[in-house]
Motif scaffolding. Structure first.
Motif, mmCIF file in Angstrom:
data_model
loop_
_atom_site.group_PDB
_atom_site.id
_atom_site.type_symbol
_atom_site.label_atom_id
_atom_site.label_comp_id
_atom_site.label_asym_id
_atom_site.label_seq_id
_atom_site.Cartn_x
_atom_site.Cartn_y
_atom_site.Cartn_z
ATOM 1 N N TYR A 54 0.785 -1.234 0.000
ATOM 2 C CA TYR A 54 0.000 0.000 0.000
ATOM 3 C C TYR A 54 0.819 1.287 0.000
ATOM 4 O O TYR A 54 0.471 2.264 -0.654
ATOM 5 C CB TYR A 54 -0.937 0.044 1.220
ATOM 6 N N GLY A 55 1.904 1.260 0.764
ATOM 7 C CA GLY A 55 2.698 2.477 0.927
ATOM 8 C C GLY A 55 3.357 2.960 -0.354
ATOM 9 O O GLY A 55 3.866 4.082 -0.401
ATOM 10 N N LEU A 56 3.377 2.114 -1.367
ATOM 11 C CA LEU A 56 3.995 2.513 -2.638
ATOM 12 C C LEU A 56 3.023 3.273 -3.533
ATOM 13 O O LEU A 56 3.411 3.763 -4.594
ATOM 14 C CB LEU A 56 4.500 1.277 -3.382
ATOM 15 N N SER A 57 1.785 3.369 -3.113
ATOM 16 C CA SER A 57 0.775 4.039 -3.942
ATOM 17 C C SER A 57 1.130 5.506 -4.134
ATOM 18 O O SER A 57 1.818 6.104 -3.305
ATOM 19 C CB SER A 57 -0.590 3.933 -3.257
ATOM 20 N N CYS A 58 0.652 6.063 -5.225
ATOM 21 C CA CYS A 58 0.948 7.474 -5.501
ATOM 22 C C CYS A 58 -0.344 8.220 -5.827
ATOM 23 O O CYS A 58 -1.204 7.713 -6.551
ATOM 24 C CB CYS A 58 1.943 7.596 -6.665
#
Ligand code: THU
Length: 141
Positions: A54-58
């Motif tokens: 999730y943390g890689l979402s932009c």
């Protein structure tokens, strides 16, 4: 401040809506579109792109900005952000920082895809005490 009745606003809205349709938002189900206007009159659009990590979402705003910067655009006057919330959705802190870094005088227009409510701000109203490159090179310590 650009008004919603202005053709430029309507054009940004059209581009942002198209981008929102392309959002890769299967984890949050929160689709966002952004349309960024440069000083040549070109509109750069973006949608949020999510990852299973999730943390890689932009966010949509940064996708639009990175597309524009990576193709040589460098001065931006307006960004319009659309999301399907009753009240207009403002940009997150990370996006405010990137806008500060590359477009500190930009007008930020927020538009609700469900109610049609819209609000316009100067970035400095949304991000009044920013960190920026003026703090690097000796401004720190
Ligand atoms: N998101 C944006 O794209 N822009 C915003 O202004 C707020 C949040 C995205 C990030 C994530 O994909 C989803 O919305 C839920 O936070």
């Amino acid at each position: 401040m650009l008004q919603a009745t202005d053709p430029t606003y309507q054009s940004l809205l059209t581009h942002a809506k198209k981008a929102q349709q392309l959002a890769k938002a299967s984890y949050s189900n929160f689709s966002v579109g952004a349309a960024l206007l440069d000083n040549q009159g070109k509109i750069w659009s973006g949608c949020n792109v999510e990852s299973s990590s999730y943390g890689l979402s932009c966010c949509a705003e940064r996708v639009a900005l990175f597309k524009a910067l990576s193709e040589g655009a460098d001065i931006f006057t307006h960004i319009l952000i659309i999301a399907d919330t009753e009240e207009p959705t403002p940009p997150c802190g990370a996006c405010r920082q990137l806008l500060q870094d590359y477009a500190s005088s930009i007008e930020v227009h927020l538009h609700s895809g469900v109610s049609g409510k819209h609000e316009g701000y100067l970035l400095q109203e949304l991000y009044p005490h920013p960190f920026d490159d003026g703090k690097l090179n000796g401004g720190g310590k």
